[in-house]
Design a protein around this motif. Structure first.
Motif, PDB file in Angstrom:
ATOM      1  N   MET A   1       0.845  -1.183   0.000  1.00  0.00           N
ATOM      2  CA  MET A   1       0.000   0.000   0.000  1.00  0.00           C
ATOM      3  C   MET A   1       0.887   1.241   0.000  1.00  0.00           C
ATOM      4  SD  MET A   1      -3.285   1.101   2.145  1.00  0.00           S
ATOM      5  CE  MET A   1      -4.135  -0.088   1.184  1.00  0.00           C
ATOM      6  N   SER A   2       0.515   2.205  -0.815  1.00  0.00           N
ATOM      7  CA  SER A   2       1.306   3.426  -0.966  1.00  0.00           C
ATOM      8  C   SER A   2       0.928   4.480   0.054  1.00  0.00           C
ATOM      9  CB  SER A   2       1.090   4.012  -2.360  1.00  0.00           C
ATOM     10  OG  SER A   2       1.488   3.113  -3.347  1.00  0.00           O
ATOM     11  N   ASN A   3       1.876   5.370   0.299  1.00  0.00           N
ATOM     12  CA  ASN A   3       1.618   6.554   1.118  1.00  0.00           C
ATOM     13  C   ASN A   3       1.291   7.714   0.200  1.00  0.00           C
ATOM     14  OD1 ASN A   3       2.273   5.303   3.582  1.00  0.00           O
ATOM     15  ND2 ASN A   3       4.437   5.730   3.270  1.00  0.00           N
ATOM     16  N   LEU A   4       0.373   8.564   0.627  1.00  0.00           N
ATOM     17  CA  LEU A   4       0.066   9.785  -0.102  1.00  0.00           C
ATOM     18  C   LEU A   4       1.010  10.861   0.399  1.00  0.00           C
ATOM     19  CD1 LEU A   4      -1.903  11.295  -2.044  1.00  0.00           C
ATOM     20  CD2 LEU A   4      -3.091  12.025   0.014  1.00  0.00           C
ATOM     21  N   LYS A   5       1.703  11.515  -0.515  1.00  0.00           N
ATOM     22  CA  LYS A   5       2.612  12.607  -0.151  1.00  0.00           C
ATOM     23  C   LYS A   5       2.129  13.875  -0.822  1.00  0.00           C
ATOM     24  CE  LYS A   5       6.637  10.424   1.348  1.00  0.00           C
ATOM     25  NZ  LYS A   5       7.553  10.850   2.341  1.00  0.00           N
ATOM     26  N   GLY A  24      -1.225   5.023   3.407  1.00  0.00           N
ATOM     27  CA  GLY A  24      -2.353   4.572   2.597  1.00  0.00           C
ATOM     28  C   GLY A  24      -3.438   3.879   3.401  1.00  0.00           C
ATOM     29  N   LEU A  25      -3.037   3.144   4.435  1.00  0.00           N
ATOM     30  CA  LEU A  25      -4.024   2.422   5.241  1.00  0.00           C
ATOM     31  C   LEU A  25      -4.987   3.342   5.970  1.00  0.00           C
ATOM     32  CD1 LEU A  25      -1.813  -0.414   6.742  1.00  0.00           C
ATOM     33  CD2 LEU A  25      -3.643  -0.656   5.061  1.00  0.00           C
ATOM     34  N   VAL A  26      -4.525   4.547   6.313  1.00  0.00           N
ATOM     35  CA  VAL A  26      -5.392   5.451   7.070  1.00  0.00           C
ATOM     36  C   VAL A  26      -5.882   6.630   6.229  1.00  0.00           C
ATOM     37  CG1 VAL A  26      -4.376   4.851   9.286  1.00  0.00           C
ATOM     38  CG2 VAL A  26      -3.474   6.774   8.011  1.00  0.00           C
ATOM     39  N   LEU A  27      -5.564   6.606   4.948  1.00  0.00           N
ATOM     40  CA  LEU A  27      -5.924   7.722   4.079  1.00  0.00           C
ATOM     41  C   LEU A  27      -7.410   8.035   4.109  1.00  0.00           C
ATOM     42  CD1 LEU A  27      -5.045   9.818   2.037  1.00  0.00           C
ATOM     43  CD2 LEU A  27      -5.225   8.086   0.266  1.00  0.00           C
ATOM     44  N   LYS A  28      -8.218   7.005   4.094  1.00  0.00           N
ATOM     45  CA  LYS A  28      -9.667   7.203   4.085  1.00  0.00           C
ATOM     46  C   LYS A  28     -10.132   7.999   5.305  1.00  0.00           C
ATOM     47  CE  LYS A  28     -13.899   4.588   3.427  1.00  0.00           C
ATOM     48  NZ  LYS A  28     -14.462   3.278   3.171  1.00  0.00           N
ATOM     49  N   PHE A  29      -9.478   7.753   6.441  1.00  0.00           N
ATOM     50  CA  PHE A  29      -9.891   8.398   7.687  1.00  0.00           C
ATOM     51  C   PHE A  29      -9.094   9.666   7.977  1.00  0.00           C
ATOM     52  CE2 PHE A  29     -10.496   3.814   7.983  1.00  0.00           C
ATOM     53  CZ  PHE A  29     -11.865   3.788   8.097  1.00  0.00           C
ATOM     54  N   PRO A  59      -1.057  -1.557  -5.789  1.00  0.00           N
ATOM     55  CA  PRO A  59       0.412  -1.543  -5.773  1.00  0.00           C
ATOM     56  C   PRO A  59       1.036  -1.175  -7.126  1.00  0.00           C
ATOM     57  CG  PRO A  59      -0.404  -3.798  -5.747  1.00  0.00           C
ATOM     58  CD  PRO A  59      -1.601  -2.901  -5.621  1.00  0.00           C
ATOM     59  N   GLU A  60       0.264  -1.196  -8.199  1.00  0.00           N
ATOM     60  CA  GLU A  60       0.788  -0.863  -9.519  1.00  0.00           C
ATOM     61  C   GLU A  60       0.835   0.645  -9.782  1.00  0.00           C
ATOM     62  OE1 GLU A  60      -1.284  -3.038 -12.536  1.00  0.00           O
ATOM     63  OE2 GLU A  60      -1.068  -4.933 -11.470  1.00  0.00           O
TER      64      GLU A  60
END
Length: 82
Positions: A1-5, A24-29, A59-60
């Motif tokens: 899972m990617s991180n948003l920067k 990425g795991l917590v992006l939604k929240f 992941p792509e």
């Protein structure tokens, strides 16, 4: 899972003035944690935070998604998945 920067640059500078990293795991929240300036730029650029959270699970997909140049403020905002 990617991180948003989200990086905010002042014109003529190679180093960002501000960097916000959201896993990425917590992006939604975490959308409420994104600074107002960045959230406004996202909306003006037609970027949907919900769609970003979906992209972060793929992941792509990685790299720069959008660059927003504010010529009046002499700023560039770069949004990427890393």
């Amino acid at each position: 899972m990617s991180n948003l920067k989200i990086r905010v640059f002042t014109a003529g500078r190679s180093e960002p003035d501000t960097t916000v990293t959201i896993p990425g795991l917590v992006l939604k929240f975490a959308s409420k944690l994104i600074p107002h300036e960045a959230r406004t730029a996202l909306l003006e650029g037609g970027i949907d935070l919900e769609e970003l959270s979906k992209l972060a699970t793929n992941p792509e997909i990685s790299g720069t998604l959008v660059e927003i140049e504010d010529h009046r403020k002499h700023e560039t905002i770069v949004i990427s998945l890393e």
